[in-house]
Design an enzyme around this catalytic site. Structure first.
Site, PDB file in Angstrom:
ATOM      1  N   HIS A 118     -25.228   2.626  19.581  1.00 53.26           N
ATOM      2  CA  HIS A 118     -25.688   1.756  21.212  1.00 53.26           C
ATOM      3  C   HIS A 118     -25.873   0.584  21.072  1.00 53.26           C
ATOM      4  CE1 HIS A 118     -26.294   5.861  22.891  1.00 53.26           C
ATOM      5  NE2 HIS A 118     -26.852   5.529  21.847  1.00 53.26           N
ATOM      6  N   ARG A 127     -27.255   3.337  11.482  1.00 55.83           N
ATOM      7  CA  ARG A 127     -26.817   4.181  12.166  1.00 55.83           C
ATOM      8  C   ARG A 127     -25.175   4.116  12.656  1.00 55.83           C
ATOM      9  NH1 ARG A 127     -30.179   6.536  17.082  1.00 55.83           N
ATOM     10  NH2 ARG A 127     -29.081   4.581  18.557  1.00 55.83           N
ATOM     11  N   ASP A 165     -19.149   1.171   1.410  1.00 55.35           N
ATOM     12  CA  ASP A 165     -17.858   0.085   0.339  1.00 55.35           C
ATOM     13  C   ASP A 165     -19.159  -1.160   1.004  1.00 55.35           C
ATOM     14  OD1 ASP A 165     -17.019   1.836  -0.805  1.00 55.35           O
ATOM     15  OD2 ASP A 165     -14.762   0.856  -0.276  1.00 55.35           O
ATOM     16  N   GLU A 221     -31.041  15.832  17.650  1.00 58.67           N
ATOM     17  CA  GLU A 221     -31.028  15.690  19.300  1.00 58.67           C
ATOM     18  C   GLU A 221     -31.048  16.876  20.321  1.00 58.67           C
ATOM     19  OE1 GLU A 221     -29.904  11.635  19.076  1.00 58.67           O
ATOM     20  OE2 GLU A 221     -28.489  12.435  17.692  1.00 58.67           O
ATOM     21  N   ASP A 243     -32.819  11.278  23.594  1.00 60.49           N
ATOM     22  CA  ASP A 243     -31.364  12.612  23.729  1.00 60.49           C
ATOM     23  C   ASP A 243     -32.181  14.147  23.821  1.00 60.49           C
ATOM     24  OD1 ASP A 243     -28.550  11.437  23.565  1.00 60.49           O
ATOM     25  OD2 ASP A 243     -29.758  10.427  21.866  1.00 60.49           O
TER      26      ASP A 243
END
Length: 259
Positions: free
Chosen positions: A48, A73, A87, A152, A178
């Protein structure tokens, strides 16, 4: 030299409560400021927030050597994106909207090298191995990955036990807002049905010994979540902290100038 030890993963395995904060401003300077608060972990949000691969990497760099462990996230559990983020040095991932054990197993495979997974073997030119100075990186990297999946939705809660049983999942993070939306309450986590679902989920996760995660900006709710078993607990977000402080300052001064 092996892959760096993931101290967040080790602390969660010991059952220690880890207190964190959302980094949503997508800027390494702001994330470095957050690190001075000595949070146990800081979440670099890509779902977000307007982060890209380079802003994620710069935030990983400023958090290196700090008390706060970086958790990234992602907006989705795509194999190619997981590979890129690992990586550049991420060792702890939070993947949203997980709703099946098959999905969880695919995520585990995306974070592991063959034969246990499908992660591409390009570590020699990657920051994760410090450009091949960690010459045993590929042999040791899998054990240091901390994979937290975010449940969620009602669909995810229905198969919570199956997801918990997935080998390679280090914990489950409940997305309260959520979940409340999916249950028909428009994000209102105070509804009794939502609270009961959260309590049940956290208790079931905690009982397995895996990390039980959740976020709350409300201190009373956060304390209750901890009592219900949450030990990967986010208690703030940089954007909201900034916005709240700014609005409070102006709320104090506006009446003084409007006389």
């Amino acid at each position: 030299m092996p892959a760096p030890t993931n101290t967040l993963k080790a602390a969660l395995k010991r059952g220690e409560t880890q207190i964190g904060c959302w980094a949503s401003l997508a800027d390494p300077y702001a994330t470095e400021v957050l690190s001075t608060a000595d949070f146990d972990w800081i979440l670099i949000d890509v779902e977000h927030s307007p982060n890209d691969l380079r802003t994620i990497m710069r935030q990983l760099q400023v958090l290196e050597g700090k008390r706060a462990n970086a958790v990234v996230r992602l907006p989705m559990g795509e194999d190619w994106l997981i590979k890129q983020v690992l990586d550049i040095g991420a060792q702890s991932l939070l993947i949203p909207m997980v709703e099946s054990a098959d999905q969880a197993r695919d995520l585990v495979r995306a974070t592991r090298y063959p034969p246990n997974g499908i992660r591409g073997s390009g570590a020699a030119i990657a920051r994760a191995s410090m450009f091949n100075t960690h010459d045993n990186y590929i042999k040791t990297a899998d054990a240091e990955i901390c994979l937290i999946v975010q449940v969620e939705s009602r669909a995810g809660l229905t198969v919570l036990d199956d997801i918990l049983a997935t080998e390679g999942i280090d914990g489950i993070f409940i997305g309260p807002s959520d979940l409340a939306v999916d249950m028909g309450y428009h994000g209102d986590t105070s509804q009794p049905e939502v609270r009961d679902a959260i309590k049940d989920a956290l208790e079931r996760i905690s009982a397995t010994g895996k990390a039980a995660g959740i976020i709350s900006m409300n201190d009373k709710d956060a304390q209750e979540y901890a009592e219900w078993g949450a030990n990967l607990l986010a208690v703030g977000a940089d954007i909201l902290m900034l916005a709240t402080a700014a609005r409070n300052a102006m709320a104090l001064w506006r009446p003084r100038t409007d006389r």
